[in-house]
Design a protein around this motif. Structure first.
Motif, PDB file in Angstrom:
ATOM      1  N   HIS A 124      33.227  27.732  36.012  1.00 32.92           N
ATOM      2  CA  HIS A 124      31.939  27.214  35.535  1.00 32.92           C
ATOM      3  C   HIS A 124      30.778  27.861  36.281  1.00 32.92           C
ATOM      4  O   HIS A 124      30.938  28.390  37.379  1.00 32.92           O
ATOM      5  CB  HIS A 124      31.891  25.688  35.646  1.00 32.92           C
ATOM      6  N   SER A 125      29.612  27.812  35.667  1.00 32.45           N
ATOM      7  CA  SER A 125      28.439  28.520  36.190  1.00 32.45           C
ATOM      8  C   SER A 125      27.916  27.958  37.504  1.00 32.45           C
ATOM      9  O   SER A 125      27.138  28.619  38.182  1.00 32.45           O
ATOM     10  CB  SER A 125      27.323  28.531  35.140  1.00 32.45           C
ATOM     11  N   ASN A 126      28.347  26.768  37.896  1.00 34.73           N
ATOM     12  CA  ASN A 126      27.882  26.195  39.161  1.00 34.73           C
ATOM     13  C   ASN A 126      28.848  26.438  40.314  1.00 34.73           C
ATOM     14  O   ASN A 126      28.738  25.814  41.365  1.00 34.73           O
ATOM     15  CB  ASN A 126      27.611  24.698  38.999  1.00 34.73           C
TER      16      ASN A 126
ATOM     17  N   TYR B 254      33.373  18.717  37.957  1.00 37.07           N
ATOM     18  CA  TYR B 254      33.962  19.758  37.127  1.00 37.07           C
ATOM     19  C   TYR B 254      35.484  19.645  37.162  1.00 37.07           C
ATOM     20  O   TYR B 254      36.099  19.975  38.173  1.00 37.07           O
ATOM     21  CB  TYR B 254      33.530  21.145  37.623  1.00 37.07           C
TER      22      TYR B 254
ATOM     23  N   SER C 207      30.941  33.607  38.285  1.00 37.09           N
ATOM     24  CA  SER C 207      31.872  33.079  37.284  1.00 37.09           C
ATOM     25  C   SER C 207      31.933  33.952  36.033  1.00 37.09           C
ATOM     26  O   SER C 207      33.022  34.242  35.531  1.00 37.09           O
ATOM     27  CB  SER C 207      31.540  31.630  36.928  1.00 37.09           C
TER      28      SER C 207
ATOM     29  N   ASP D 138      35.564  28.962  30.942  1.00 35.36           N
ATOM     30  CA  ASP D 138      34.348  28.474  31.594  1.00 35.36           C
ATOM     31  C   ASP D 138      34.466  27.027  32.081  1.00 35.36           C
ATOM     32  O   ASP D 138      33.583  26.534  32.774  1.00 35.36           O
ATOM     33  CB  ASP D 138      33.119  28.652  30.705  1.00 35.36           C
ATOM     34  N   VAL D 139      35.576  26.359  31.761  1.00 39.17           N
ATOM     35  CA  VAL D 139      35.837  25.040  32.354  1.00 39.17           C
ATOM     36  C   VAL D 139      36.260  25.222  33.812  1.00 39.17           C
ATOM     37  O   VAL D 139      35.837  24.479  34.691  1.00 39.17           O
ATOM     38  CB  VAL D 139      36.912  24.265  31.557  1.00 39.17           C
TER      39      VAL D 139
END
Length: 164
Positions: A109-111, A49, A117, A105-106
């Protein structure tokens, strides 16, 4: 992704955060990234990421110049980064994303961010800047009131990107 990565790396170079391409082991906290007293070590083959680079840069930015010299050495306090450092790094990386015009969201991010996030993005979009007094105290930015007093733009505008 390539254009975003170029934006991030150029920006960090401009503000004085060294990026060192290096092969890293798999046991880093974030895939393909490690912090040292020389800057941010990046293994582009393991980096998942690009926004994580901004988060790690945030850690360097909110750490005093004296303590940045200790990162990765036995002289660095065991408790670093503190919860305050973490909050400051997140808010700093938000300001950097806004400055670079990178989608939030960069970076968030969801991870990452222990499943928070979306909550962080929403909070920031609502101008709920958790940790802003800390960044003000570090001398990096002004909140709304101090910005008016100093006739300048408020956060997410940064008056400087690196803590002294």
């Amino acid at each position: 992704m390539e254009a975003t990565l170029e934006k991030i790396t150029s920006f960090l170079s401009e503000i004085g955060i060294p990026l060192l391409e290096k092969e890293l082991t798999n046991d880093t906290f974030l895939p393909g990234l490690a912090l040292s007293n020389n800057g941010i070590e990046i293994d582009y083959n393991k980096l998942l990421y690009p926004g994580d680079i901004l988060h790690e840069a945030g850690h360097l930015a909110v750490t005093t110049a004296e303590d940045r010299e200790k990162i990765g050495t036995p002289n660095m306090p065991q408790e670093w980064p503190t919860q305050g450092d973490e909050i400051g790094a997140m808010l700093w990386s938000y300001a950097a994303a806004i400055h670079l015009e990178i989608p939030l969201d960069v970076v968030f991010h969801s991870n990452g961010y222990k499943g928070s996030s979306e909550w962080l993005i929403q909070s920031y979009k609502e101008n709920n800047f958790i940790g802003l007094p800390l960044l003000e105290w570090f001398g990096l930015t002004y909140g709304p009131e101090k910005a008016i007093e100093n006739n300048t733009k408020p956060f997410p505008h940064m008056k400087q990107w690196m803590r002294d």
